[in-house]
Design an enzyme around this catalytic site. Structure first.
Site, PDB file in Angstrom:
ATOM      1  CB  THR A  57      -0.932  -0.008   1.232  1.00  0.00           C
ATOM      2  OG1 THR A  57      -1.785  -1.148   1.141  1.00  0.00           O
ATOM      3  CG2 THR A  57      -1.784   1.247   1.297  1.00  0.00           C
ATOM      4  N   GLY A  61      -4.380   2.431  -2.342  1.00  0.00           N
ATOM      5  CA  GLY A  61      -4.812   1.471  -1.344  1.00  0.00           C
ATOM      6  C   GLY A  61      -5.564   0.357  -2.041  1.00  0.00           C
ATOM      7  CB  SER A  62      -9.168  -0.073  -2.922  1.00  0.00           C
ATOM      8  OG  SER A  62      -9.651   0.034  -1.608  1.00  0.00           O
ATOM      9  CG  PHE A  84      -2.169   2.688   6.137  1.00  0.00           C
ATOM     10  CD1 PHE A  84      -3.121   2.964   5.175  1.00  0.00           C
ATOM     11  CD2 PHE A  84      -2.040   3.563   7.202  1.00  0.00           C
ATOM     12  CE1 PHE A  84      -3.940   4.104   5.259  1.00  0.00           C
ATOM     13  CE2 PHE A  84      -2.844   4.697   7.307  1.00  0.00           C
ATOM     14  CZ  PHE A  84      -3.783   4.968   6.325  1.00  0.00           C
ATOM     15  CB  ILE A  85       3.978  -1.253   6.003  1.00  0.00           C
ATOM     16  CG1 ILE A  85       3.839  -0.557   4.628  1.00  0.00           C
ATOM     17  CG2 ILE A  85       4.586  -2.633   5.872  1.00  0.00           C
ATOM     18  CD1 ILE A  85       2.759  -1.134   3.728  1.00  0.00           C
ATOM     19  N   GLY A 130     -23.862  -3.672  29.047  1.00  0.00           N
ATOM     20  CA  GLY A 130     -24.408  -2.390  29.503  1.00  0.00           C
ATOM     21  C   GLY A 130     -23.293  -1.361  29.637  1.00  0.00           C
ATOM     22  CD  GLU A 189      -4.132  -9.571   4.775  1.00  0.00           C
ATOM     23  OE1 GLU A 189      -3.234  -9.713   5.636  1.00  0.00           O
ATOM     24  OE2 GLU A 189      -4.433 -10.429   3.938  1.00  0.00           O
ATOM     25  CB  THR A 227     -12.376  -2.161   1.862  1.00  0.00           C
ATOM     26  OG1 THR A 227     -12.735  -2.139   0.470  1.00  0.00           O
ATOM     27  CG2 THR A 227     -11.260  -1.152   2.124  1.00  0.00           C
TER      28      THR A 227
END
Ligand SMILES: Cc1cc2nc3c(=O)[nH]c(=O)nc-3n(C[C@H](O)[C@H](O)[C@H](O)COP(=O)(O)OP(=O)(O)OC[C@H]3O[C@@H](n4cnc5c(N)ncnc54)[C@H](O)[C@@H]3O)c2cc1C
Length: 396
Positions: free
Chosen positions: A125, A130-131, A155-156, A340, A364, A366
């Site tokens: 990435t 990304g995607s 983001f690794i 609760g 991995e 979305t």
């Protein structure tokens, strides 16, 4: 294709569950609070030969099948999602080498990975990709017997603690991300490599998620994986298999939340009776347990497809990740509800599990990307889909 859990699978589950309950669960809240990588638990897993499960015995691994590897991740994630990322990413980072590496590359690196002496990370990435993996822009320029890498990754997971990386970069930018990308092995001690930033995150807080920079990082041509231009294919085939680990992680997180909700509901008294005796709560617990069991069985069925190298394994692993990820988010949210007000405070584990569960719907690939992968295979299966070779455009 059916699957059957063997006695070995159940023995593995019992051993890992005991280890997770006795040694990992007691550390989970502290790891979340301090956001520190649990080196002690990495050493524990290494000592128990639980970081070498995806490697062959000749490299010092245990060569566990995909169902066994799913059970390992599930049982650790049940106690702590962050710690479950240690075996998950050891496999994710190694898969490009398992799929496309030479025997020489495997002999050189796998023994240290299988023993847990070294950690590996998967660097695909980028900030703008990304995607849409084909939008990668990092470059690898061939200079006599070296590749010179320049660019950055975002983001690794474990990027700041790994000794080794599998990295994807363009060797032919004109050909674009799909045909111009190649894969490489990079030792993080190599000059020019840095991990300047680690993200502050909602969940999996003890798992460092790093930005990586490559400034004229020189690696020998022997560190290229497969042929030039095969990087995109290697990355996609890696994710088709590694997604299974995320499905197993999600099932584990959901089961951990169910365990906590059942314990609390059985102890907690309101209106002079146990909360667990209220039908409304029983219905919630029933939905949580049955949906998690469905996700678990789908994950094991997908694992059997991976072991069989079935053509439609992407359909199964994406379905397992989609169903398990969404189930984990729903089940952990309901677990907070069952506790609760106590569900909302950090003294109890379910709010952490809820925050941890969210990532299983993002990384991995979305959930939207999983649906794309599944739909493509469905159309292919019906003989009305795009050619297999044209089916992949996305997704990290
Ligand atoms: C904690 C963490 C750890 C990670 N670890 C790693 C790692 O180890 N290695 C690695 O390489 N990457 C890693 N990633 C990156 C991760 O895989 C990407 O974040 C993910 O693929 C999504 O890309 P993005 O963040 O750029 O979102 P985007 O791609 O910008 O997506 C934004 C939104 O648009 C939607 N979308 C995008 N394209 C489409 C489409 N075609 N159709 C429908 N909807 C679409 C997405 O589903 C999402 O909802 C990690 C990320 C995180 C947060």
């Amino acid at each position: 294709m059916t699957y059957r859990l063997t006695d070995e699978h159940e023995e593995l589950r019992a051993v890992v569950r005991e280890l997770a309950e006795e040694r990992i669960a007691p550390r989970a809240a502290e790891i979340d609070e301090t956001a520190e990588f649990p080196w002690d638990l990495k050493e524990l897993l290494a000592k128990q030969d639980l970081l070498g499960t995806c490697f062959h015995e000749r490299h010092g691994g245990t060569g566990l099948d995909a169902i066994g590897q799913a059970i390992l991740v599930e049982e650790i994630a049940r106690a702590d999602a962050t710690t479950s990322l240690i075996p998950i990413v050891q496999k994710l980072g190694a898969l490009p080498i398992l799929l496309a590496g030479s025997d020489e590359q495997k002999d050189r690196y796998f023994p240290r990975l299988a023993s847990g002496e070294w950690l590996i990370a998967f660097a695909l990435t980028e900030a703008a990709a990304g995607s849409d993996v084909s939008a990668n822009r990092m470059r690898a320029r061939l200079e006599s017997d070296c590749y010179v890498l320049n660019g950055s990754k975002r983001f690794i997971t474990h990027g700041s603690v790994a000794n080794l990386l599998t990295v994807f970069a363009l060797t032919d930018p004109d050909a674009g991300g799909r045909r111009g990308m190649s894969a490489f092995i990079v030792e993080t001690e190599t000059p020019g490599f840095a991990a300047p930033r680690v993200e502050h995150k909602m969940g999996i807080r003890g798992s460092p998620t790093a930005e990586l920079t490559f400034d004229d990082v020189r690696i020998p041509v022997q560190n290229r994986l497969g042929a030039e231009g095969e990087g995109f294919k290697i990355a996609m085939e890696t994710l088709d298999r590694s997604r299974l680990s995320i499905a197993a992680q999600a099932v584990g997180i959901a089961q951990g939340a169910i365990d906590a909700a059942v314990r609390h509901a059985a102890d907690r008294q309101q209106f002079g009776q146990r909360v667990a005796d209220f039908q409304g709560i029983q219905f919630m617990l029933a939905d949580m347990a049955s949906q998690t069991e469905a996700a678990r069985q789908l994950t094991y069925a997908a694992a059997a497809r991976v072991d069989a190298a079935a053509w439609d394994l992407p359909y199964w692993t994406s379905s397992a990740k989609l169903v398990a990820g969404d189930t984990a988010m729903r089940v952990t949210t309901d677990a907070v509800q069952v506790l609760g007000g106590y569900g909302y405070i950090t003294e109890y584990p379910v709010e952490r599990m809820m925050r941890d569960a969210k990532i299983t719907q993002l990384y991995e690939g979305t959930q939207q990307i999983q649906r794309l992968v599944i739909a493509r295979q469905l159309l292919q299966r019906a003989g009305v889909g795009a050619e297999a070779s044209d089916r992949r455009e996305t997704s990290a």
